[in-house]
Write a protein that holds these residues in place. Structure first.
Motif, PDB file in Angstrom:
ATOM      1  N   TYR A 108     -66.442  36.160  79.696  1.00 58.45           N
ATOM      2  CA  TYR A 108     -66.834  35.018  78.871  1.00 58.45           C
ATOM      3  C   TYR A 108     -66.200  33.716  79.351  1.00 58.45           C
ATOM      4  O   TYR A 108     -66.428  32.657  78.768  1.00 58.45           O
ATOM      5  N   GLU A 111     -70.318  31.074  67.879  1.00 64.03           N
ATOM      6  CA  GLU A 111     -71.176  32.127  68.431  1.00 64.03           C
ATOM      7  C   GLU A 111     -70.436  32.948  69.484  1.00 64.03           C
ATOM      8  O   GLU A 111     -70.587  34.175  69.544  1.00 64.03           O
ATOM      9  N   LEU A 112     -69.628  32.279  70.299  1.00 64.48           N
ATOM     10  CA  LEU A 112     -68.831  32.991  71.302  1.00 64.48           C
ATOM     11  C   LEU A 112     -67.869  33.960  70.617  1.00 64.48           C
ATOM     12  O   LEU A 112     -67.774  35.124  71.016  1.00 64.48           O
ATOM     13  N   ASP A 128     -68.192  35.326  67.727  1.00 70.65           N
ATOM     14  CA  ASP A 128     -68.971  36.438  67.163  1.00 70.65           C
ATOM     15  C   ASP A 128     -69.229  37.512  68.214  1.00 70.65           C
ATOM     16  O   ASP A 128     -69.174  38.702  67.921  1.00 70.65           O
ATOM     17  N   LYS A 129     -69.497  37.094  69.452  1.00 74.33           N
ATOM     18  CA  LYS A 129     -69.745  38.047  70.545  1.00 74.33           C
ATOM     19  C   LYS A 129     -68.471  38.799  70.933  1.00 74.33           C
ATOM     20  O   LYS A 129     -68.507  39.984  71.234  1.00 74.33           O
TER      21      LYS A 129
END
Length: 153
Positions: A41, A113-114, A116-117
């Motif tokens: 990421y 959102e990151l 959450d991943k």
């Protein structure tokens, strides 16, 4: 395995040195495992910590000083970490309306959102890291580490 065997030390370490070396060595293993999860990421463990701090603000902005105060690794260069996260679009910075010398920082939708991943992956890695411990041993380890941290107060 004993730390002396791992590090190929031929003599027994004094107790205090053995404890400290074990702590540092184990912390490096934990950091490595968590960084493996974060590497795809493109963020570091420290950047992840900043994002979690910002998420915890539930949309409210915080200053660099507040982030620094809540960081796990206090020696991190918070300004640099926030600037890197800003370039990636995960945080935004604005001048504080009351004090122009301060910067207000908030997490963006992309930053949320990151997280959450990543959350499920980090949770799995943390469980794997302590998988050799019983719940009782895990709680006991927390208690003992808290006791060691008393020197920081």
């Amino acid at each position: 395995m004993e730390i002396e065997k791992i590090l190929k030390i031929t003599s027994n370490l004094p107790l205090s040195k053995g404890v400290v070396v074990n702590l540092i060595y184990t912390a490096c293993i934990v950091n490595k495992e968590l960084n493996i999860v974060l590497k795809p990421y493109g963020i570091s463990l420290q950047q992840f910590n900043v994002l979690r701090i910002l998420r915890g603000q539930k949309g409210n902005s915080v200053t660099l000083a507040t982030i620094q105060e809540r960081m796990i690794a206090k020696m991190s260069n918070t300004t640099r970490l926030v600037d890197k996260l800003k370039k990636k679009g995960y945080v935004q910075k604005e001048l504080n309306k009351e004090n122009k010398r301060k910067i207000d920082i908030t997490i963006t939708r992309e930053g949320l959102e990151l997280l959450d991943k990543i959350d499920t992956l980090i949770n799995s890695a943390e469980k794997k890291i302590i998988s050799s411990l019983t719940d009782y041993e895990a709680y006991d380890l927390i208690r003992l580490l808290e006791k060691i941290r008393l020197i920081a107060d």
